[in-house]
Scaffold this motif. Sequence first.
Motif, PDB file in Angstrom:
ATOM      1  N   ASP A   1     -33.290 117.763  24.461  1.00  0.00           N
ATOM      2  CA  ASP A   1     -33.937 116.884  23.491  1.00  0.00           C
ATOM      3  C   ASP A   1     -35.079 116.067  24.106  1.00  0.00           C
ATOM      4  N   LEU A   2     -35.471 116.425  25.315  1.00  0.00           N
ATOM      5  CA  LEU A   2     -36.555 115.714  25.994  1.00  0.00           C
ATOM      6  C   LEU A   2     -37.791 116.600  26.061  1.00  0.00           C
ATOM      7  N   ASP A   3     -38.923 115.988  26.355  1.00  0.00           N
ATOM      8  CA  ASP A   3     -40.173 116.744  26.425  1.00  0.00           C
ATOM      9  C   ASP A   3     -40.420 117.259  27.838  1.00  0.00           C
ATOM     10  N   THR A   4     -39.384 117.837  28.411  1.00  0.00           N
ATOM     11  CA  THR A   4     -39.447 118.403  29.756  1.00  0.00           C
ATOM     12  C   THR A   4     -38.729 119.744  29.739  1.00  0.00           C
ATOM     13  N   GLY A   5     -39.367 120.759  30.251  1.00  0.00           N
ATOM     14  CA  GLY A   5     -38.751 122.074  30.316  1.00  0.00           C
ATOM     15  C   GLY A   5     -38.000 122.268  31.618  1.00  0.00           C
ATOM     16  N   ILE A   6     -37.282 123.367  31.701  1.00  0.00           N
ATOM     17  CA  ILE A   6     -36.557 123.714  32.917  1.00  0.00           C
ATOM     18  C   ILE A   6     -36.993 125.096  33.359  1.00  0.00           C
ATOM     19  N   MET A   7     -37.239 125.255  34.648  1.00  0.00           N
ATOM     20  CA  MET A   7     -37.520 126.558  35.235  1.00  0.00           C
ATOM     21  C   MET A   7     -36.513 126.795  36.347  1.00  0.00           C
TER      22      MET A   7
END
Length: 273
Positions: free
Chosen positions: A255-261
């Motif tokens: 729900d945050l404006d950060t992606g995961i790689m």
Amino acid sequence: MRKIMDNKEKVRMRRLGWAGVEIECAGETLLIDYVQDISPLAVIRNPEEQFLASSKTGVASVALLTHLHSDHADPKALSVALSKDAIVFRPIEARGSDADMVLTKDAEIELKKYELRTEIVREWEERKVGPYRIFSVPAVDGFGDPQLSWIVEFGGFRIFHAGDTLYHGFWWKIFHRFGPFNIAFLPINAPIVDFPSLRPMSPVEAVMTPEQAAAAANILRADFVVPIHYGTMHQPPIYIETPHALERLSASLADLDTGIMIKEPGDWFELLK
């Protein structure tokens, strides 16, 4: 969010395993927490985990050490990977009794043995090497040893590397001075540790939890988190890694404006503007 793509152009990054990161920009290589020999921690290591070598031998221009524990500092490996005139930026030395320095003394001895060119860097300082602008910011080691987190600017991008810090209250100050970030390399394994030199033991995690890493990334306004410092070591009761770390990080970022790689050791990648 900025896009990511896999390629082998002039500006690229690679996760080397555990906390190790390699960056190439304008023909120069920077290494962070570069480790090859993990034998001092063999009793808790997953033997399947890779600790990859730098892509080239004897050419890296600069190395950054978040701290001097053996899973983050390997002077012998650096002596092979670095060019003759390369510099190693590091935090201040641990102080106190022999017991206080038990986790850092081997790296201190080997930095001298291999005659590496080192420079102590304190919090909130800046260095410049080739295409890299390097900034040191506060971090909190789970065992009380000196530690830094590093910010590196190169090729128009800015990354953050947190070593194996605990969660702390400096995230807002770091963001106000340097944010936002394209990539945040954040530790997530939150181990409970029972080392003989650290007794009586603490039931408190010695590294950030996945949920805390997500909170830090949100404050830093990182486009993407690349999780580090997980999956390599788990040997109860000496070292108990928190369960389902990747799944919990992903859920916390949802729900945050950060992606995961999620990058496996050896994966090259770069950011696109």
